[in-house]
Design an enzyme around this catalytic site. Structure first.
Site, mmCIF file in Angstrom:
data_model
loop_
_atom_site.group_PDB
_atom_site.id
_atom_site.type_symbol
_atom_site.label_atom_id
_atom_site.label_comp_id
_atom_site.label_asym_id
_atom_site.label_seq_id
_atom_site.Cartn_x
_atom_site.Cartn_y
_atom_site.Cartn_z
ATOM 1 N N VAL A 134 1.580 -6.509 -11.347
ATOM 2 C CA VAL A 134 1.662 -7.119 -12.551
ATOM 3 C C VAL A 134 2.785 -8.168 -12.247
ATOM 4 O O VAL A 134 3.726 -7.865 -11.859
ATOM 5 C CB VAL A 134 2.096 -6.344 -13.840
ATOM 6 C CG1 VAL A 134 2.326 -7.267 -14.973
ATOM 7 C CG2 VAL A 134 0.977 -5.457 -14.259
ATOM 8 N N TYR A 160 5.753 6.017 -11.631
ATOM 9 C CA TYR A 160 4.600 6.890 -11.378
ATOM 10 C C TYR A 160 4.855 8.399 -11.591
ATOM 11 O O TYR A 160 4.392 9.063 -12.211
ATOM 12 C CB TYR A 160 4.408 6.849 -9.897
ATOM 13 C CG TYR A 160 3.687 5.501 -9.520
ATOM 14 C CD1 TYR A 160 2.753 5.138 -10.408
ATOM 15 C CD2 TYR A 160 4.195 4.545 -8.366
ATOM 16 C CE1 TYR A 160 1.972 3.634 -9.865
ATOM 17 C CE2 TYR A 160 3.642 3.563 -7.938
ATOM 18 C CZ TYR A 160 2.454 2.916 -8.886
ATOM 19 O OH TYR A 160 1.872 1.772 -8.504
ATOM 20 N N ASN A 162 11.476 1.424 -3.786
ATOM 21 C CA ASN A 162 10.896 0.544 -4.784
ATOM 22 C C ASN A 162 11.158 1.610 -6.221
ATOM 23 O O ASN A 162 10.293 2.240 -6.808
ATOM 24 C CB ASN A 162 9.484 0.262 -4.813
ATOM 25 C CG ASN A 162 9.050 -0.829 -5.990
ATOM 26 O OD1 ASN A 162 9.864 -0.752 -7.003
ATOM 27 N ND2 ASN A 162 7.705 -1.107 -5.769
ATOM 28 N N GLU A 186 7.381 -6.995 -1.830
ATOM 29 C CA GLU A 186 7.391 -5.495 -0.863
ATOM 30 C C GLU A 186 8.103 -6.268 0.495
ATOM 31 O O GLU A 186 8.030 -5.235 1.350
ATOM 32 C CB GLU A 186 6.047 -4.883 -0.754
ATOM 33 C CG GLU A 186 5.603 -4.284 -2.040
ATOM 34 C CD GLU A 186 4.261 -3.344 -1.616
ATOM 35 O OE1 GLU A 186 3.429 -3.451 -0.761
ATOM 36 O OE2 GLU A 186 4.080 -2.478 -2.469
ATOM 37 N N GLU A 220 -5.327 1.256 -4.021
ATOM 38 C CA GLU A 220 -4.629 0.504 -3.062
ATOM 39 C C GLU A 220 -3.529 -0.450 -3.717
ATOM 40 O O GLU A 220 -2.373 -0.477 -2.759
ATOM 41 C CB GLU A 220 -5.582 -0.217 -2.214
ATOM 42 C CG GLU A 220 -5.179 -1.219 -1.131
ATOM 43 C CD GLU A 220 -4.565 -0.707 0.143
ATOM 44 O OE1 GLU A 220 -4.789 0.496 0.217
ATOM 45 O OE2 GLU A 220 -3.830 -1.309 0.721
ATOM 46 N N GLY A 237 6.806 -4.789 -18.365
ATOM 47 C CA GLY A 237 7.590 -3.954 -19.541
ATOM 48 C C GLY A 237 6.678 -4.154 -20.598
ATOM 49 O O GLY A 237 7.231 -4.028 -21.667
ATOM 50 N N GLY A 261 3.411 -2.813 -20.780
ATOM 51 C CA GLY A 261 2.314 -1.839 -20.781
ATOM 52 C C GLY A 261 1.204 -2.282 -19.945
ATOM 53 O O GLY A 261 0.192 -1.649 -20.025
ATOM 54 N N ILE A 262 1.126 -3.362 -19.237
ATOM 55 C CA ILE A 262 0.002 -3.769 -18.647
ATOM 56 C C ILE A 262 -0.088 -3.004 -17.310
ATOM 57 O O ILE A 262 -1.332 -2.557 -17.037
ATOM 58 C CB ILE A 262 0.262 -5.369 -18.166
ATOM 59 C CG1 ILE A 262 0.326 -6.138 -19.560
ATOM 60 C CG2 ILE A 262 -1.079 -5.764 -17.605
ATOM 61 C CD1 ILE A 262 0.734 -7.663 -19.495
ATOM 62 N N GLY A 263 0.691 -2.721 -16.742
ATOM 63 C CA GLY A 263 0.507 -1.818 -15.377
ATOM 64 C C GLY A 263 -0.140 -0.439 -15.648
ATOM 65 O O GLY A 263 -1.064 0.019 -15.034
#
Lengths: 169, 169
Positions: A95, A139, A132, A27, A91, A101, A103-105
């Protein structure tokens, strides 16, 4: 890829602190990070914790070249909406780049949502940086909406000397 | 004008619920308010409360024509910044219109800041509607900054069916 998600414990704080820094670097704000492993241990794993966390792990054969098996995390706390009641604030959701890519997030975020619903929460808030685009798109694809765009809510902050000054009667 | 500020107790929930609705009407979103007096009693005044609150009171001779002496409140909860550690989120700050301009809002916000500093918090976050220019100007005059404008943070929300769907593995 095989992975598992579980509630974090105090022994995960070293890896969470590492990933907090990686996320801040992504970030472009790593100079703002003051939180240490020890802060996380104290603030998240004592009585009345300030936050909760979950971690994503991969098995030994998929560990990174640096030997990391904890490759993602989410950090959240309970919040409250005076309109809608019990709520959750996510918060952080992170990953490591080489594991994206898969599916973990999504799985981390899903687990946070489960934990929130189980505690009687009816909504989950979080922030995203407007540049971003991959995160924003992810989302939105999950049915989240941008409350800043749709309702005009801006996030404000008071810190440092301003907070000290404000606290003076 | 004489006024006092104190920690809210369960008997204040009727007035807090009234003022939550007044604030929502001011923000033109009263149809979104689902929280009842009973929700506030349960969520704020049981073990492990989801929020904390303070109220502003005026003496009997200054009560409103409807007989109200509790004429402002702030609602907050503890939060966490993975960069800066312990933090506070001020969910609501409200003073009834006829009592504005007397320093009551500033005094409520100052008390929240004091309580946060006492708990080891280094920052306080909150939201403001971008069209509410008098509030934005007040907050900026207190040394707060607009994190949406300066850093690009947008507030996102997942609720209702989207949250239920997200929670499915």
């Amino acid at each position: 890829m095989e992975f598992s998600i579980r509630t974090a414990n105090v022994d995960d704080c070293k890896d969470i602190a590492r990933m907090v820094m990686e996320l801040a670097e992504y970030e472009k704000v790593s100079e703002h990070v003051k939180v240490t492993q020890r802060d996380l241990e104290q603030d998240g794993f004592s009585k009345n914790p300030f936050f909760h966390a979950i971690v994503a792990e991969v098995p030994d054969q998929h560990k990174t070249k640096d030997g990391h098996m904890k490759i993602g995390y989410a950090l959240y706390f309970f919040s409250y909406s005076s309109w809608k009641g019990r709520a959750l604030f996510m918060e952080d959701l992170y990953v490591m780049p080489e594991f994206r890519g898969k599916g973990i997030g999504k799985a981390l975020m899903s687990k946070v949502a489960q934990l929130g619903l189980a505690a009687g929460c009816s909504l989950m808030d979080f922030t995203v940086l407007d540049w971003n685009k991959s995160s924003v798109d992810f989302y939105l694809s999950q049915g989240c909406h941008d409350v800043t765009n749709t309702m005009g809510y801006h996030l404000m902050r008071c810190e440092g000397e301003a907070l000290q000054k404000l606290a003076q009667p």
